[in-house]
Motif scaffolding. Structure first.
Motif, PDB file in Angstrom:
ATOM      1  N   ILE A  61     -25.625 -23.600  96.450  1.00  0.00           N
ATOM      2  CA  ILE A  61     -24.530 -23.087  95.632  1.00  0.00           C
ATOM      3  C   ILE A  61     -24.653 -23.733  94.256  1.00  0.00           C
ATOM      4  CG2 ILE A  61     -22.041 -22.955  95.315  1.00  0.00           C
ATOM      5  CD1 ILE A  61     -21.753 -23.144  98.355  1.00  0.00           C
ATOM      6  N   ALA A  62     -24.787 -22.897  93.231  1.00  0.00           N
ATOM      7  CA  ALA A  62     -24.841 -23.382  91.850  1.00  0.00           C
ATOM      8  C   ALA A  62     -23.478 -23.151  91.220  1.00  0.00           C
ATOM      9  CB  ALA A  62     -25.929 -22.648  91.072  1.00  0.00           C
ATOM     10  N   SER A  63     -22.919 -24.208  90.630  1.00  0.00           N
ATOM     11  CA  SER A  63     -21.586 -24.118  90.031  1.00  0.00           C
ATOM     12  C   SER A  63     -21.648 -24.513  88.564  1.00  0.00           C
ATOM     13  CB  SER A  63     -20.611 -25.054  90.744  1.00  0.00           C
ATOM     14  OG  SER A  63     -20.588 -24.787  92.116  1.00  0.00           O
TER      15      SER A  63
ATOM     16  N   ARG B  30     -18.755 -24.824  85.584  1.00  0.00           N
ATOM     17  CA  ARG B  30     -17.323 -24.787  85.296  1.00  0.00           C
ATOM     18  C   ARG B  30     -16.582 -24.193  86.489  1.00  0.00           C
ATOM     19  NH1 ARG B  30     -20.207 -23.817  80.799  1.00  0.00           N
ATOM     20  NH2 ARG B  30     -19.979 -25.309  79.114  1.00  0.00           N
ATOM     21  N   ARG B  31     -15.996 -23.018  86.368  1.00  0.00           N
ATOM     22  CA  ARG B  31     -15.215 -22.445  87.478  1.00  0.00           C
ATOM     23  C   ARG B  31     -15.972 -21.354  88.242  1.00  0.00           C
ATOM     24  NH1 ARG B  31     -11.651 -22.312  83.099  1.00  0.00           N
ATOM     25  NH2 ARG B  31     -10.342 -24.150  83.072  1.00  0.00           N
ATOM     26  N   THR B  32     -17.240 -21.153  87.937  1.00  0.00           N
ATOM     27  CA  THR B  32     -18.024 -20.097  88.566  1.00  0.00           C
ATOM     28  C   THR B  32     -19.032 -20.694  89.532  1.00  0.00           C
ATOM     29  OG1 THR B  32     -17.853 -18.831  86.517  1.00  0.00           O
ATOM     30  CG2 THR B  32     -19.481 -18.091  88.103  1.00  0.00           C
ATOM     31  N   SER B  33     -19.101 -20.112  90.730  1.00  0.00           N
ATOM     32  CA  SER B  33     -20.081 -20.541  91.728  1.00  0.00           C
ATOM     33  C   SER B  33     -20.831 -19.326  92.241  1.00  0.00           C
ATOM     34  CB  SER B  33     -19.394 -21.238  92.902  1.00  0.00           C
ATOM     35  OG  SER B  33     -18.802 -22.435  92.478  1.00  0.00           O
ATOM     36  N   ILE B  34     -22.145 -19.468  92.362  1.00  0.00           N
ATOM     37  CA  ILE B  34     -23.003 -18.398  92.853  1.00  0.00           C
ATOM     38  C   ILE B  34     -23.908 -18.976  93.943  1.00  0.00           C
ATOM     39  CG2 ILE B  34     -24.851 -16.775  92.249  1.00  0.00           C
ATOM     40  CD1 ILE B  34     -22.297 -15.958  90.943  1.00  0.00           C
ATOM     41  N   ILE B  35     -24.099 -18.210  95.003  1.00  0.00           N
ATOM     42  CA  ILE B  35     -25.002 -18.625  96.086  1.00  0.00           C
ATOM     43  C   ILE B  35     -26.421 -18.180  95.741  1.00  0.00           C
ATOM     44  CG2 ILE B  35     -25.614 -18.239  98.498  1.00  0.00           C
ATOM     45  CD1 ILE B  35     -22.634 -17.998  99.090  1.00  0.00           C
ATOM     46  N   PHE B  36     -27.367 -19.102  95.876  1.00  0.00           N
ATOM     47  CA  PHE B  36     -28.786 -18.817  95.677  1.00  0.00           C
ATOM     48  C   PHE B  36     -29.498 -19.021  97.012  1.00  0.00           C
ATOM     49  CE2 PHE B  36     -27.583 -19.454  91.340  1.00  0.00           C
ATOM     50  CZ  PHE B  36     -28.503 -18.752  90.583  1.00  0.00           C
ATOM     51  N   GLU B  37     -30.435 -18.125  97.331  1.00  0.00           N
ATOM     52  CA  GLU B  37     -31.204 -18.227  98.566  1.00  0.00           C
ATOM     53  C   GLU B  37     -32.693 -18.309  98.247  1.00  0.00           C
ATOM     54  OE1 GLU B  37     -30.006 -14.809 100.783  1.00  0.00           O
ATOM     55  OE2 GLU B  37     -28.073 -15.694 101.313  1.00  0.00           O
TER      56      GLU B  37
ATOM     57  N   THR C  68     -25.393  -9.475  93.679  1.00  0.00           N
ATOM     58  CA  THR C  68     -25.819  -8.843  92.428  1.00  0.00           C
ATOM     59  C   THR C  68     -25.479  -9.693  91.213  1.00  0.00           C
ATOM     60  OG1 THR C  68     -23.729  -7.631  92.331  1.00  0.00           O
ATOM     61  CG2 THR C  68     -25.614  -6.516  93.367  1.00  0.00           C
ATOM     62  N   GLU C  69     -24.575 -10.629  91.365  1.00  0.00           N
ATOM     63  CA  GLU C  69     -24.180 -11.485  90.243  1.00  0.00           C
ATOM     64  C   GLU C  69     -25.182 -12.615  90.068  1.00  0.00           C
ATOM     65  OE1 GLU C  69     -20.181 -12.891  90.293  1.00  0.00           O
ATOM     66  OE2 GLU C  69     -19.424 -11.045  91.166  1.00  0.00           O
ATOM     67  N   THR C  70     -25.185 -13.166  88.859  1.00  0.00           N
ATOM     68  CA  THR C  70     -26.021 -14.329  88.588  1.00  0.00           C
ATOM     69  C   THR C  70     -25.189 -15.330  87.800  1.00  0.00           C
ATOM     70  OG1 THR C  70     -28.130 -15.095  87.721  1.00  0.00           O
ATOM     71  CG2 THR C  70     -26.988 -13.389  86.462  1.00  0.00           C
ATOM     72  N   LEU C  71     -25.628 -16.552  87.754  1.00  0.00           N
ATOM     73  CA  LEU C  71     -24.921 -17.587  87.008  1.00  0.00           C
ATOM     74  C   LEU C  71     -25.440 -17.580  85.583  1.00  0.00           C
ATOM     75  CD1 LEU C  71     -22.796 -19.781  87.526  1.00  0.00           C
ATOM     76  CD2 LEU C  71     -24.660 -21.387  87.785  1.00  0.00           C
ATOM     77  N   SER C  72     -24.585 -17.225  84.639  1.00  0.00           N
ATOM     78  CA  SER C  72     -24.998 -17.111  83.247  1.00  0.00           C
ATOM     79  C   SER C  72     -24.738 -18.419  82.511  1.00  0.00           C
ATOM     80  CB  SER C  72     -24.232 -15.966  82.574  1.00  0.00           C
ATOM     81  OG  SER C  72     -24.651 -15.839  81.237  1.00  0.00           O
ATOM     82  N   LEU C  73     -25.804 -18.995  81.975  1.00  0.00           N
ATOM     83  CA  LEU C  73     -25.686 -20.202  81.169  1.00  0.00           C
ATOM     84  C   LEU C  73     -25.357 -19.801  79.740  1.00  0.00           C
ATOM     85  CD1 LEU C  73     -28.799 -22.092  82.538  1.00  0.00           C
ATOM     86  CD2 LEU C  73     -26.436 -22.352  83.237  1.00  0.00           C
TER      87      LEU C  73
ATOM     88  N   PHE D 250     -24.628 -20.743  75.441  1.00  0.00           N
ATOM     89  CA  PHE D 250     -25.247 -21.501  74.356  1.00  0.00           C
ATOM     90  C   PHE D 250     -24.787 -22.953  74.438  1.00  0.00           C
ATOM     91  CE2 PHE D 250     -24.844 -23.397  70.154  1.00  0.00           C
ATOM     92  CZ  PHE D 250     -26.161 -23.361  69.742  1.00  0.00           C
ATOM     93  N   GLY D 251     -25.723 -23.879  74.287  1.00  0.00           N
ATOM     94  CA  GLY D 251     -25.404 -25.305  74.296  1.00  0.00           C
ATOM     95  C   GLY D 251     -25.694 -25.930  75.654  1.00  0.00           C
ATOM     96  N   PHE D 252     -25.037 -27.061  75.899  1.00  0.00           N
ATOM     97  CA  PHE D 252     -25.234 -27.795  77.144  1.00  0.00           C
ATOM     98  C   PHE D 252     -24.345 -27.227  78.240  1.00  0.00           C
ATOM     99  CE2 PHE D 252     -26.848 -30.874  74.099  1.00  0.00           C
ATOM    100  CZ  PHE D 252     -28.013 -31.267  74.736  1.00  0.00           C
ATOM    101  N   ASN D 253     -24.898 -27.074  79.419  1.00  0.00           N
ATOM    102  CA  ASN D 253     -24.189 -26.516  80.562  1.00  0.00           C
ATOM    103  C   ASN D 253     -24.229 -27.512  81.715  1.00  0.00           C
ATOM    104  OD1 ASN D 253     -23.788 -23.422  79.886  1.00  0.00           O
ATOM    105  ND2 ASN D 253     -25.787 -24.026  79.122  1.00  0.00           N
ATOM    106  N   PRO D 254     -23.078 -28.121  82.070  1.00  0.00           N
ATOM    107  CA  PRO D 254     -23.057 -29.040  83.217  1.00  0.00           C
ATOM    108  C   PRO D 254     -23.086 -28.231  84.517  1.00  0.00           C
ATOM    109  CG  PRO D 254     -20.874 -28.836  82.286  1.00  0.00           C
ATOM    110  CD  PRO D 254     -21.778 -28.008  81.423  1.00  0.00           C
ATOM    111  N   THR D 255     -24.213 -28.239  85.190  1.00  0.00           N
ATOM    112  CA  THR D 255     -24.402 -27.416  86.382  1.00  0.00           C
ATOM    113  C   THR D 255     -24.511 -28.304  87.609  1.00  0.00           C
ATOM    114  OG1 THR D 255     -25.645 -25.900  84.981  1.00  0.00           O
ATOM    115  CG2 THR D 255     -25.822 -25.564  87.339  1.00  0.00           C
ATOM    116  N   LYS D 256     -23.796 -27.926  88.663  1.00  0.00           N
ATOM    117  CA  LYS D 256     -23.836 -28.687  89.916  1.00  0.00           C
ATOM    118  C   LYS D 256     -24.500 -27.814  90.974  1.00  0.00           C
ATOM    119  CE  LYS D 256     -20.272 -29.361  92.729  1.00  0.00           C
ATOM    120  NZ  LYS D 256     -18.990 -29.816  93.269  1.00  0.00           N
ATOM    121  N   ILE D 257     -25.491 -28.367  91.668  1.00  0.00           N
ATOM    122  CA  ILE D 257     -26.208 -27.665  92.722  1.00  0.00           C
ATOM    123  C   ILE D 257     -25.907 -28.364  94.043  1.00  0.00           C
ATOM    124  CG2 ILE D 257     -28.440 -26.831  93.533  1.00  0.00           C
ATOM    125  CD1 ILE D 257     -27.744 -25.814  90.720  1.00  0.00           C
TER     126      ILE D 257
END
Length: 175
Positions: free
Chosen positions: A66-68, A70-77, A98-103, A105-112
């Motif tokens: 699960i990639a998160s 901010r407030r968006t989470s998407i499942i990756f397989e 069908t959705e993807t996690l859109s990064l 402009f700038g720094f994106n704090p992403t939690k996997i």
């Protein structure tokens, strides 16, 4: 980034982007030489399926992250492996829907976070690679103008050669 494949294991990444781009990731599994087949990771060969499209023969055992952002989470397989070497097997991670996690402009704090993993792979430590938008093999459209940064040495070499030839011919002409 090293990631242990156990449900609940988490890593944090700070990803920088020049424009809005989808997150693309890969898992890199270690091999112990060319004879280490690792059947639990799948088979990179494909066949034509009932739909007429190419499908993997064996996509490998399940790894779901699960990639998160901010407030968006998407499942990756993890899908079927697409690259093999004597030391590495690469499995790309694809969004589950069908959705993807859109990064942005700038720094994106992403939690996997590891959501689910097949028992055959549980406990293995792998490399998680967040793919850059610009590289030698892959380039996303909205940053392709940056490709010059890879090619500038070739342009410089061409210009220096051309300038050297002009100086050489001018020197011969002035004699």
């Amino acid at each position: 980034m090293r990631l242990k494949l156990e449900p609940g294991a988490t890593v944090g990444l700070w990803l920088f982007r020049f424009a809005h781009q989808p997150l693309k990731m890969e898992l890199w599994f270690s091999r112990k030489g060319c004879n280490d087949r690792r059947p639990e990771l799948g088979d990179p060969s494909t066949r034509v399926g009932a739909s007429g499209k190419r499908e993997p023969v064996d996509a490998g055992r399940q790894v779901r992250l699960i990639a998160s952002l901010r407030r968006t989470s998407i499942i990756f397989e993890a899908s079927a492996p697409w690259a093999y070497s004597c030391h590495l097997i690469t499995r790309p991670l694809r969004p589950g829907g069908t959705e993807t996690l859109s990064l942005e402009f700038g720094f994106n704090p992403t939690k996997i976070t590891v959501d689910a993993v097949d028992p055959a792979l549980t406990g293995e430590t792998v490399q998680l690679a967040a793919m850059p938008p610009l590289g030698f093999k892959f380039m996303q459209e909205n940053v392709s103008w940056l490709a010059f940064w890879f090619a500038w040495p070739f342009f410089l070499l061409f210009q220096l050669t051309w300038a050297g030839l002009l100086v050489l011919f001018q020197a011969k002409k002035s004699r």
